[in-house]
Write a protein that holds these residues in place. Structure first.
Motif, mmCIF file in Angstrom:
data_model
loop_
_atom_site.group_PDB
_atom_site.id
_atom_site.type_symbol
_atom_site.label_atom_id
_atom_site.label_comp_id
_atom_site.label_asym_id
_atom_site.label_seq_id
_atom_site.Cartn_x
_atom_site.Cartn_y
_atom_site.Cartn_z
ATOM 1 N N UNK A 244 0.827 -1.198 0.000
ATOM 2 C CA UNK A 244 0.000 0.000 0.000
ATOM 3 C C UNK A 244 0.870 1.260 0.000
ATOM 4 N N UNK A 245 1.932 1.250 0.810
ATOM 5 C CA UNK A 245 2.817 2.410 0.864
ATOM 6 C C UNK A 245 3.561 2.589 -0.463
ATOM 7 N N UNK A 246 4.022 1.468 -1.055
ATOM 8 C CA UNK A 246 4.722 1.549 -2.340
ATOM 9 C C UNK A 246 3.788 2.063 -3.434
ATOM 10 N N UNK A 247 2.507 1.672 -3.340
ATOM 11 C CA UNK A 247 1.529 2.147 -4.320
ATOM 12 C C UNK A 247 1.353 3.656 -4.195
ATOM 13 N N UNK A 248 1.280 4.151 -2.961
ATOM 14 C CA UNK A 248 1.155 5.595 -2.749
ATOM 15 C C UNK A 248 2.387 6.338 -3.249
ATOM 16 N N UNK A 249 3.540 5.677 -3.164
ATOM 17 C CA UNK A 249 4.781 6.314 -3.623
ATOM 18 C C UNK A 249 4.995 6.148 -5.123
ATOM 19 N N UNK A 250 4.086 5.431 -5.801
ATOM 20 C CA UNK A 250 4.224 5.250 -7.247
ATOM 21 C C UNK A 250 5.296 4.251 -7.634
ATOM 22 N N UNK A 251 5.532 3.244 -6.771
ATOM 23 C CA UNK A 251 6.599 2.279 -7.029
ATOM 24 C C UNK A 251 6.084 0.914 -7.481
ATOM 25 N N UNK A 252 4.754 0.742 -7.538
ATOM 26 C CA UNK A 252 4.194 -0.577 -7.852
ATOM 27 C C UNK A 252 3.885 -0.728 -9.333
ATOM 28 N N UNK A 253 4.813 -0.348 -10.171
ATOM 29 C CA UNK A 253 4.605 -0.527 -11.604
ATOM 30 C C UNK A 253 4.713 -1.988 -12.007
ATOM 31 N N UNK A 254 5.422 -2.793 -11.227
ATOM 32 C CA UNK A 254 5.557 -4.215 -11.503
ATOM 33 C C UNK A 254 5.667 -4.976 -10.190
ATOM 34 N N UNK A 255 5.495 -6.305 -10.277
ATOM 35 C CA UNK A 255 5.541 -7.146 -9.088
ATOM 36 C C UNK A 255 6.942 -7.128 -8.470
ATOM 37 N N UNK A 256 7.057 -6.776 -7.167
ATOM 38 C CA UNK A 256 8.390 -6.658 -6.565
ATOM 39 C C UNK A 256 9.048 -7.992 -6.224
ATOM 40 N N UNK A 257 8.249 -9.057 -6.007
ATOM 41 C CA UNK A 257 8.836 -10.346 -5.620
ATOM 42 C C UNK A 257 9.780 -10.829 -6.726
ATOM 43 N N UNK A 258 11.008 -11.139 -6.330
ATOM 44 C CA UNK A 258 12.005 -11.619 -7.287
ATOM 45 C C UNK A 258 12.899 -10.535 -7.844
ATOM 46 N N UNK A 259 12.519 -9.271 -7.634
ATOM 47 C CA UNK A 259 13.341 -8.171 -8.148
ATOM 48 C C UNK A 259 14.512 -7.901 -7.215
ATOM 49 N N UNK A 260 15.562 -7.281 -7.766
ATOM 50 C CA UNK A 260 16.674 -6.841 -6.940
ATOM 51 C C UNK A 260 16.224 -5.662 -6.078
ATOM 52 N N UNK A 261 16.567 -5.685 -4.791
ATOM 53 C CA UNK A 261 16.081 -4.656 -3.870
ATOM 54 C C UNK A 261 16.565 -3.263 -4.264
ATOM 55 N N UNK A 262 17.786 -3.152 -4.773
ATOM 56 C CA UNK A 262 18.305 -1.844 -5.185
ATOM 57 C C UNK A 262 17.588 -1.323 -6.420
ATOM 58 N N UNK A 263 17.144 -2.241 -7.251
ATOM 59 C CA UNK A 263 16.426 -1.827 -8.462
ATOM 60 C C UNK A 263 15.012 -1.359 -8.135
ATOM 61 N N UNK A 264 14.343 -2.075 -7.248
ATOM 62 C CA UNK A 264 12.965 -1.723 -6.903
ATOM 63 C C UNK A 264 12.897 -0.593 -5.883
#
Length: 535
Positions: A244-264
């Motif tokens: 929910x917080x990432x959505x408010x920050x505009x960061x949920x353009x794609x699924x975060x599971x499996x992504x590199x933490x520095x990239x997301x």
């Protein structure tokens, strides 16, 4: 369907034995080749090290440079050969003539093998060849004099038959170890089957799956945002609050599971926790403008970091409250200083009254009244914001209590800001810098702190100078870091850290100029006027 206990144990034993057998077979093939190469490399490295040691010997150099000391070469080489258990150590001159050899009759003859030509040209290498003592692994090293000129070479040989013997003995040990390993594996399989049943507390697979699901629901129900990564910095968990917080920050353009933490989420710096292996608690961070307070903790199992987890929540309202509390603390300090000063003055008056010095009482009260009125009028005349002017008057009293002369100079009138929150930030900035300045002059003969304020073109410039010892050059870059302080004691190093944060929030700048007779802090911040000044 739940498998019977004995059948489940049998399956575990069967598969473990099978895995152990296949693993041992593959291990034998891989280790045999690897260890053979390793043994050969070790013996080759041994020959190289011995040849370099001999080449650096002053005895060898002297023997090659002086015919009178030439006989010492053979004695030295023989001693080293026996101590290191190599096949031969041969020292030769630049013509390839032997100066030492295990067979003394070979001394004075040319080196055999045909692989010595490169070392006489200054190269350092190893080779395999056959000489008077049979096939050997050889290491060649040039011998240089003190001026760097080549005067000869040394060759150290290890018998290839010895190398093959060592490899074969190692292979026998591997086979014996594998047989023992297979036996231990079978015994371990029976023990592991029993241990697994015991460690599961009698739980069936469906019960384990239910517990797993319950734990996931607990994590999803937590109000704080939770994000976890593995040892490769890949995101493995993001709960609902975090999403929910990432959505408010505009960061949920794609699924975060499996992504590199520095990239997301580059601002989270979770990979840093993996490297430093220690928690980082109560840190304020920003995700696309949303301010959060985060706690980042490494996940350690058996002294190994297997990942990291971060919890955070939106702290916008709490940050505002913290800013107000910071101002309240400064107000309280100012009121305490004024109260203490007033009590001292009452004690003076009480003493005069007891001595019946009534005329002196009248003069003292008149002087205090005039001084207080002049001091207040001087500040309020230029500084129109009552909160800021009251704060400065309190700081003057605080400085006077500490026997420090604090002077205020206003080049222009300072109007009220459009946003009252700016006043709280300015109080945080000036309060911490003035407190540090007062502390720095306490040991100085001249205890003087000067504050200058000016407002020009929607910019407020604040300069605080002191007569203290200044700031060491090696600390100018770290003075604004959290926890860095020259003062002793706990809970130090936060004043200038908060000052820098307040300057950054106002999008201003802060500069330091340190001299022998003190330090000067210069701050410039945008200052929009237009607010109402409520007395």
């Amino acid at each position: 369907m739940t498998l019977p206990r004995f059948k489940l144990s049998s399956i575990i034993i069967f598969f473990i034995c099978l895995v152990v057998l296949i693993s041992l077979m593959i291990t034998i093939l891989l280790i045999t080749e690897t260890t053979s190469e390793s043994i050969e490399n070790q013996l080759e490295e041994k020959a190289v090290n011995i040849s370099r040691i001999v080449a650096e010997s002053q005895v060898i150099r002297n023997g090659l440079l002086s015919t009178e000391m030439e006989t010492e070469i053979q004695d030295y080489a023989t001693t080293i050969q026996k101590a290191t258990d190599v096949l031969f150590i041969v020292v030769m001159d630049m013509e390839g003539i032997r100066k030492s050899h295990p067979d003394s009759q070979q001394i004075g003859k040319f080196f055999m093998g045909g692989d010595e030509k490169q070392v006489l040209l200054g190269e350092d290498y190893t080779s395999r060849s056959e000489g008077t003592l049979g096939k050997s692994l050889r290491s060649f090293t040039p011998i240089m004099d003190t001026k760097g000129k080549q005067i000869g070479a040394v060759a150290v040989g290890i018998s290839l038959e010895e190398v093959q013997s060592a490899i074969w003995q190692n292979q026998i040990k591997i086979l014996m170890g594998s047989a023992v390993g297979l036996l231990i594996g079978i015994i371990g399989a029976f023990w592991l089957a029993w241990y697994i049943k015991k460690s599961l507390f009698g739980l069936e697979p469906y019960a384990i799956a239910r517990i797993h699901e319950e734990r996931n629901q607990m994590l999803e129900s937590v109000y704080e945002g939770i994000i976890a990564i593995d040892a490769d910095s890949k995101i493995v968990l993001v709960n609902k609050s975090a999403r929910r917080l990432f959505y408010e920050a505009g960061l949920m353009d794609e699924e975060p599971i499996g992504m590199d933490s520095n990239e997301f989420l580059p601002g989270a710096m979770l990979e840093q926790i993996l490297n430093q292996k220690r928690p980082d608690l109560d840190q304020e961070q920003k995700f696309n403008g949303i301010s959060v307070i985060s706690n980042r903790i490494p996940l350690v199992v058996n002294d190994q970091v297997i990942g990291a987890i971060a919890t955070f929540r939106d702290k916008t309202e709490v940050n505002l409250l913290a800013e107000q509390l910071t101002g309240v603390r400064l107000y309280a300090d100012s009121l305490r200083a004024q109260s203490h000063e007033f009590m001292n003055q009452l004690h003076v008056l009480l003493g005069m009254i007891k001595l019946e010095e009534y005329e002196q009482v009248k003069q003292f009260i008149s002087k205090l009244t005039d001084h207080q009125a002049h001091e207040v009028a001087a500040v309020t005349h230029y500084i129109k914001d009552p909160v800021l002017s009251g704060f400065i008057i309190g700081k003057i009293s605080y400085a006077r209590e500490a026997h420090v002369e604090l002077t205020i100079q206003c080049e222009t009138e300072i109007p009220c800001p459009e946003d009252p929150a700016v006043t709280h930030e300015i109080i945080t900035i000036l309060g911490n810098i003035v407190d540090n300045a007062i502390d720095s002059v306490m040991e100085s003969e001249r205890k003087l702190v000067t504050m200058e304020l000016s407002y020009i073109d929607n910019l407020l410039e604040m300069t605080v100078a002191d007569s203290g010892p200044g700031i060491p050059r090696n600390r100018e870059e770290t003075i604004f870091s959290k926890g860095v302080s020259s003062k002793k004691g706990e809970n130090r190093g936060f004043g200038l850290y908060l000052t820098k944060n307040s300057v950054e929030k106002l999008e201003g700048s802060i500069d330091i100029m340190s001299e022998r007779d003190g330090a000067v802090f210069s701050i410039i911040v945008p200052y929009e006027v237009g607010g109402e000044c409520n007395d």
